[in-house]
Motif scaffolding. Structure first.
Motif, PDB file in Angstrom:
ATOM      1  N   PHE A 178       0.863  -1.181   0.000  1.00 30.36           N
ATOM      2  CA  PHE A 178       0.000   0.000   0.000  1.00 30.36           C
ATOM      3  C   PHE A 178       0.901   1.233   0.000  1.00 30.36           C
ATOM      4  O   PHE A 178       1.829   1.335   0.811  1.00 30.36           O
ATOM      5  N   LEU A 179       0.598   2.171  -0.884  1.00 29.31           N
ATOM      6  CA  LEU A 179       1.448   3.348  -1.046  1.00 29.31           C
ATOM      7  C   LEU A 179       0.607   4.618  -0.994  1.00 29.31           C
ATOM      8  O   LEU A 179      -0.392   4.745  -1.708  1.00 29.31           O
ATOM      9  N   ALA A 180       0.994   5.557  -0.125  1.00 28.03           N
ATOM     10  CA  ALA A 180       0.323   6.859  -0.084  1.00 28.03           C
ATOM     11  C   ALA A 180       0.802   7.691  -1.267  1.00 28.03           C
ATOM     12  O   ALA A 180       2.001   7.850  -1.470  1.00 28.03           O
ATOM     13  N   LYS A 181      -0.135   8.227  -2.037  1.00 21.55           N
ATOM     14  CA  LYS A 181       0.232   9.017  -3.210  1.00 21.55           C
ATOM     15  C   LYS A 181       0.067  10.513  -2.973  1.00 21.55           C
ATOM     16  O   LYS A 181       0.290  11.317  -3.872  1.00 21.55           O
ATOM     17  N   GLU A 182      -0.352  10.873  -1.760  1.00 23.63           N
ATOM     18  CA  GLU A 182      -0.398  12.273  -1.353  1.00 23.63           C
ATOM     19  C   GLU A 182      -0.394  12.344   0.169  1.00 23.63           C
ATOM     20  O   GLU A 182      -0.624  11.345   0.850  1.00 23.63           O
ATOM     21  N   ASP A 183      -0.099  13.517   0.704  1.00 28.58           N
ATOM     22  CA  ASP A 183      -0.058  13.709   2.151  1.00 28.58           C
ATOM     23  C   ASP A 183      -1.465  13.677   2.725  1.00 28.58           C
ATOM     24  O   ASP A 183      -2.417  14.142   2.094  1.00 28.58           O
ATOM     25  N   GLY A 184      -1.597  13.175   3.956  1.00 21.23           N
ATOM     26  CA  GLY A 184      -2.893  13.190   4.620  1.00 21.23           C
ATOM     27  C   GLY A 184      -2.926  12.289   5.831  1.00 21.23           C
ATOM     28  O   GLY A 184      -1.895  11.815   6.308  1.00 21.23           O
ATOM     29  N   ILE A 185      -4.126  12.051   6.338  1.00 25.30           N
ATOM     30  CA  ILE A 185      -4.351  11.177   7.488  1.00 25.30           C
ATOM     31  C   ILE A 185      -4.879   9.844   6.982  1.00 25.30           C
ATOM     32  O   ILE A 185      -5.878   9.792   6.269  1.00 25.30           O
ATOM     33  N   ILE A 186      -4.214   8.762   7.342  1.00 28.09           N
ATOM     34  CA  ILE A 186      -4.631   7.448   6.871  1.00 28.09           C
ATOM     35  C   ILE A 186      -5.772   6.924   7.739  1.00 28.09           C
ATOM     36  O   ILE A 186      -5.756   7.059   8.964  1.00 28.09           O
ATOM     37  N   LEU A 214     -17.937  17.499   6.112  1.00 26.32           N
ATOM     38  CA  LEU A 214     -16.951  16.479   6.469  1.00 26.32           C
ATOM     39  C   LEU A 214     -17.180  15.191   5.696  1.00 26.32           C
ATOM     40  O   LEU A 214     -16.237  14.499   5.314  1.00 26.32           O
ATOM     41  N   THR A 215     -18.448  14.852   5.464  1.00 28.12           N
ATOM     42  CA  THR A 215     -18.757  13.579   4.817  1.00 28.12           C
ATOM     43  C   THR A 215     -19.444  13.721   3.463  1.00 28.12           C
ATOM     44  O   THR A 215     -19.340  12.826   2.634  1.00 28.12           O
ATOM     45  N   HIS A 216     -20.161  14.833   3.217  1.00 22.89           N
ATOM     46  CA  HIS A 216     -20.879  14.906   1.941  1.00 22.89           C
ATOM     47  C   HIS A 216     -20.050  15.531   0.822  1.00 22.89           C
ATOM     48  O   HIS A 216     -20.407  15.408  -0.352  1.00 22.89           O
ATOM     49  N   SER A 217     -18.947  16.190   1.147  1.00 28.14           N
ATOM     50  CA  SER A 217     -18.129  16.828   0.112  1.00 28.14           C
ATOM     51  C   SER A 217     -16.672  16.400   0.212  1.00 28.14           C
ATOM     52  O   SER A 217     -15.769  17.173  -0.087  1.00 28.14           O
ATOM     53  N   VAL A 218     -16.453  15.179   0.628  1.00 30.45           N
ATOM     54  CA  VAL A 218     -15.096  14.723   0.889  1.00 30.45           C
ATOM     55  C   VAL A 218     -14.333  14.461  -0.408  1.00 30.45           C
ATOM     56  O   VAL A 218     -14.905  14.023  -1.411  1.00 30.45           O
ATOM     57  N   LYS A 219     -13.050  14.760  -0.382  1.00 30.25           N
ATOM     58  CA  LYS A 219     -12.136  14.415  -1.477  1.00 30.25           C
ATOM     59  C   LYS A 219     -11.311  13.219  -1.024  1.00 30.25           C
ATOM     60  O   LYS A 219     -10.639  13.273  -0.006  1.00 30.25           O
ATOM     61  N   ALA A 220     -11.394  12.133  -1.772  1.00 33.13           N
ATOM     62  CA  ALA A 220     -10.676  10.912  -1.397  1.00 33.13           C
ATOM     63  C   ALA A 220      -9.172  11.149  -1.390  1.00 33.13           C
ATOM     64  O   ALA A 220      -8.638  11.887  -2.219  1.00 33.13           O
ATOM     65  N   LEU A 221      -8.500  10.520  -0.430  1.00 30.25           N
ATOM     66  CA  LEU A 221      -7.039  10.571  -0.376  1.00 30.25           C
ATOM     67  C   LEU A 221      -6.494   9.485  -1.303  1.00 30.25           C
ATOM     68  O   LEU A 221      -6.919   8.331  -1.236  1.00 30.25           O
ATOM     69  N   ASP A 222      -5.561   9.850  -2.157  1.00 33.59           N
ATOM     70  CA  ASP A 222      -5.054   8.917  -3.167  1.00 33.59           C
ATOM     71  C   ASP A 222      -4.119   7.883  -2.534  1.00 33.59           C
ATOM     72  O   ASP A 222      -3.087   8.236  -1.955  1.00 33.59           O
ATOM     73  N   ILE A 223      -4.505   6.615  -2.630  1.00 34.72           N
ATOM     74  CA  ILE A 223      -3.712   5.490  -2.117  1.00 34.72           C
ATOM     75  C   ILE A 223      -3.683   4.423  -3.206  1.00 34.72           C
ATOM     76  O   ILE A 223      -4.681   4.200  -3.895  1.00 34.72           O
ATOM     77  N   SER A 224      -2.562   3.762  -3.370  1.00 33.35           N
ATOM     78  CA  SER A 224      -2.477   2.700  -4.372  1.00 33.35           C
ATOM     79  C   SER A 224      -1.989   1.410  -3.732  1.00 33.35           C
ATOM     80  O   SER A 224      -1.461   1.408  -2.617  1.00 33.35           O
TER      81      SER A 224
END
Length: 432
Positions: free
Chosen positions: A98-106, A404-414
């Motif tokens: 699993f690889l984080a493709k951008e900064d954020g909270i996992i 927080l939940t209706h307009s969320v942008k997914a964090l890119d993970i591969s």
């Protein structure tokens, strides 16, 4: 005559009937119909405890395993993963990271592991991070592999990949948007285009536990925000993706927020339609008190004061302000004379946006001062990075945000298969 109408009207929660799913070449997995109750005390025993850094919220009927099965079923349908079955030998051994493709909270690590376990219990998942950790772009989060000699490992990993990542990416996006500072007080939001989004994070301490966030337009000092928002705590709402209520609210907890009511069953929330139908706010509160007493129910009761205002006006329309504050006084007087189950007052839409980008919180502040700690207070409406410090400064107990939940942008993970390892196995088996 019907003697127990309430029992008949209560819907029965049943797992959906799902199609048979040929997940692998020679294995057909039939989706069961049993309900797995998901709560903070009920977690799949095959999931490692390390992956459950933050336990899920409680829900009496939520079928989390059914949600996982449904997600797998809609992906595999009746033929399964035809591409993998055509291209990947059934006995190839691989390892994927699993690889984080951008900064954020996992977030969603535990749920992702449940997906892999559902597809193939022999798969092993190891995590290098915990739910709620800050991750940087390029960081390896974990790995998944099978036991030596186990067949169909590559098939299993690829079948589970997208469903696991869909859950993890959405939950990580929510957790990242929710993430609060070390004081546990402030939600960091900013505008990206027309919606709420997240800009870049700047790590403040080497532990990775404390952050401040820099907007492309503003640099926001973490300590100043915490002081300004104190003592408000951040809540989400019921504006979650259909079928993912517990998942979305779990992500909010991982991000450091608090949960508002889970649904219609665990808290009374008296809104404008209830007030109108009951013939007034006092009648509505009396009806709730009687209902709870007759059924011996103990739960929080919140009433919503919704204010309308002229968009970008300099102040509230005076008749609206007078009416709303008079109603607050009316409820406070009623509560001082009568025992009531009311515990919280929501002050909705009492923050007025101004032409210069600032906001007027005078009515919200006056309402909070009127209540004077006799009930919890909750502010809602126009919650942004630019307004939260002013809203928190009014002294409200909670600040709720549906974004927080209706307009969320997914964090890119591969999830990437170790190509060199796969090639080595292929060479040993004359496939590469």
């Amino acid at each position: 005559m019907i003697s127990n109408l309430s029992t008949i009207l209560q819907p029965k929660c049943q797992s959906p009937r799902l199609p048979r799913i040929p997940l692998l070449r020679d294995t057909r997995a039939r989706v069961g119909s049993s309900i797995v109750r998901m709560s903070a005390a009920t977690v799949n025993s095959k999931v490692s405890m390390k992956s459950i850094a933050v336990k899920p919220p409680s829900h009496p009927t939520y079928d989390l395993r059914g949600v996982i099965k449904l997600a797998l079923a809609e992906d595999a349908a009746d033929l399964g993963d035809v591409t993998s079955m055509a291209t990947i030998p059934s006995d190839v051994e691989v390892e994927a990271h699993f690889l984080a493709k951008e900064d954020g909270i996992i977030a969603g690590i535990a749920l992702g592991e449940m997906v892999f376990n559902e597809v193939d219990p022999s798969l092993k998942v190891e995590w290098f991070q915990n739910d709620g950790d800050f991750v940087r772009k390029g960081l390896k989060i974990g790995r998944v592999y099978g036991k030596v000699g186990n067949r169909r490992k590559a098939h299993s990993i690829v079948v589970a990949e997208r469903v696991a990542l869909n859950f993890m990416q959405r939950m990580s996006g929510i957790a990242t948007l929710t993430k609060i500072n070390h004081c546990g007080k402030v939600l960091y939001l900013t505008f990206e285009g027309d919606g709420l989004g997240l800009t870049m994070w700047e790590e403040k301490f080497s532990s990775g536990a404390h952050f401040k966030m820099a907007s492309t337009m503003h640099n926001v000092d973490e300590e100043a925000m915490a002081d300004a928002a104190h003592p408000a705590l951040i809540l989400e709402t019921r504006k979650t993706a259909p079928g993912l209520r517990l998942v979305d609210k779990w992500a909010v907890l991982i991000g450091g927020g608090r949960n508002h009511r889970m649904g219609l069953f665990d808290m009374v929330l008296i809104k404008d339609n209830h007030i109108s139908s009951a013939g007034g706010i006092i009648n509505a509160i009396k009806a709730v008190d009687l209902y709870l007493e007759q059924r011996n129910l103990k739960m929080e009761v919140e009433v919503v004061y919704f204010s309308t205002f002229k968009l970008f006006g300099n102040s509230f329309a005076s008749q609206v302000e007078t009416r709303t504050l008079e109603e607050v006084n009316e409820v406070l007087h009623f509560a001082s004379q009568t025992k009531t189950s009311l515990t919280r007052i929501m002050l909705d839409n009492m923050v007025v946006p101004l032409p210069d980008g600032d906001v007027d919180v005078s009515m919200l502040q006056e309402a909070v001062q009127l209540i004077n700690g006799r009930f919890e207070t909750e502010a809602s409406g126009n919650i942004t990075l630019q307004t939260i410090h002013k809203i928190g400064g009014t002294g409200v107990t909670f600040i709720s945000s549906g974004a927080l939940t209706h307009s969320v942008k997914a964090l890119d993970i591969s999830l990437k298969i170790d190509t060199e390892l796969a090639l080595q196995v292929g060479r040993r088996t004359n496939r590469a």
